[in-house]
Enzyme design. Structure first.
Site, PDB file in Angstrom:
ATOM      1  N   ARG A  19     -16.732   9.448  10.216  1.00 24.37           N
ATOM      2  CA  ARG A  19     -15.600   9.631  11.118  1.00 24.37           C
ATOM      3  C   ARG A  19     -14.526  10.509  10.494  1.00 24.37           C
ATOM      4  O   ARG A  19     -14.006  10.209   9.427  1.00 24.37           O
ATOM      5  CB  ARG A  19     -15.024   8.272  11.515  1.00 24.37           C
ATOM      6  N   CYS A  67       0.853  -1.194   0.000  1.00 23.68           N
ATOM      7  CA  CYS A  67       0.000   0.000   0.000  1.00 23.68           C
ATOM      8  C   CYS A  67       0.891   1.246   0.000  1.00 23.68           C
ATOM      9  O   CYS A  67       1.685   1.448   0.925  1.00 23.68           O
ATOM     10  CB  CYS A  67      -0.916   0.005   1.214  1.00 23.68           C
ATOM     11  N   CYS A 120     -13.830  -2.884  18.063  1.00 26.00           N
ATOM     12  CA  CYS A 120     -13.615  -2.891  16.619  1.00 26.00           C
ATOM     13  C   CYS A 120     -12.235  -3.477  16.335  1.00 26.00           C
ATOM     14  O   CYS A 120     -11.313  -3.315  17.136  1.00 26.00           O
ATOM     15  CB  CYS A 120     -13.709  -1.458  16.077  1.00 26.00           C
TER      16      CYS A 120
END
Length: 327
Positions: free
Chosen positions: A263, A59, A131
């Site tokens: 968010r 990435c 989460c």
């Protein structure tokens, strides 16, 4: 602007919303926000890196990719008791959600995953929304996490399907969608958004929002991230994201996914208090904090600074409502 929940948006409709005059866009988004959410509440979430660095993915934005020289120290999976202690501290300082992130490409069925299951159980017992973001996930693994008490799973799209291959070559966009589908099947809420500032076009931004807004069920949580430029990554010299681009993205997300928690995520360290206030006005109703003024491995405002900002703006931390919202 109507505030009905739709799943049949077109890219042209989304682009038209994004292109509204700024004041009108924010005004409409603020109205939609007030129909679905308390206007003076912001959910404070804490994000902890439970396993840092050494990721085999490429990435282009990520300082945890093993192939980039970013001076980020590789850290093995933290002990369960250490993570629970971090979660308790986060709860004590006002967080209602605790997100655990591991720099893995995918979850493997091994002792490390067993430890993560124990972490989920422990944080859940504290009464916090739990989460995780652990990379790609099978349906069976998602079921294990759900049975342990996981409330939400974060798996961002990052960008549009068309631009995705320019940012990541070690997995495909469809892999992202498959993981989100596995999370849904297991009964876990979905946290999925993206990053702006990767070099994408406005067309790519609208395409990413279209993917999210036309899902059979909108993500319960949509993080909007501004690229955190990490030295040593291919994108380290990208320009700083314009604040009005962030405001437009947040406002558009709020209008097309009215019930989702939007968010305000990475990039806040480069925003003034006034700029963050615009984001809240545009419909953002959650922020991430991190210990030691970091968000995973990038700088982030401190908890005390965030609480002072909320007080200044007349906002208050959202109280714990485990079944109402998600990461």
């Amino acid at each position: 602007m109507t505030a009905e929940i739709r799943h049949d948006w077109t890219k042209e409709e989304i682009q038209a919303i994004y292109d509204l005059p700024l004041m009108e866009l924010v005004y409409q988004a603020a109205g939609v926000h007030r129909r679905y959410h308390a206007a003076d509440e912001v959910q404070v979430c804490t994000l902890l890196s439970i396993k840092t660095g050494g990721c085999p993915e490429d990435c282009s934005y990520c300082g945890q990719a093993a192939r980039y020289h970013t001076n980020i120290k590789v850290q093995a999976l933290l002990p369960v008791e250490t993570v629970i202690a971090h979660a308790q501290k986060a709860k004590d300082t006002g967080s209602t959600r605790f997100c655990m992130a591991a720099a893995w490409r995918e979850v493997r069925d091994n002792r490390d995953f067993d430890k993560v299951i124990d972490m989920v159980k422990g944080v859940n017992e504290l009464g916090m929304e739990v989460c995780c973001t652990l990379g790609m996930l099978t349906e069976e693994q998602a079921i294990r996490l759900q049975e342990a008490g996981l409330h939400a799973y974060n798996h961002n799209l990052d960008t549009s399907e068309e631009y995705y291959k320019e940012i990541i070559s070690t997995r495909k966009f469809d892999n992202r969608i498959n993981t989100i589908n596995n999370v849904r099947k297991a009964g876990i809420t979905v946290c999925s958004g993206g990053i702006i500032g990767l070099g994408e076009t406005h067309h790519d931004r609208m395409a990413m929002l279209l993917t999210l807004a036309t899902m059979p069920k909108h993500p319960e949580s949509v993080p909007v991230n501004a690229l955190a430029r990490v030295k040593g990554t291919p994108l380290e010299n990208n320009p700083k994201v314009d604040i009005w681009d962030m405001v437009r993205m947040i406002a558009t997300a709020r209008i097309i996914m009215p019930a989702s928690v939007v968010r305000l995520s990475a990039g806040r360290i480069e925003m003034t208090e006034a700029e963050q206030a615009w984001c809240f006005m545009a419909g953002a109703n959650s922020i991430f904090t991190g210990e030691r003024q970091t968000l995973l491995v990038t700088p982030n405002p401190g908890v005390d600074e965030d609480m002072q900002m909320l007080q200044t703006l007349g906002l208050k931390p959202m109280e714990a409502r485990k079944e109402a919202h998600s990461c």
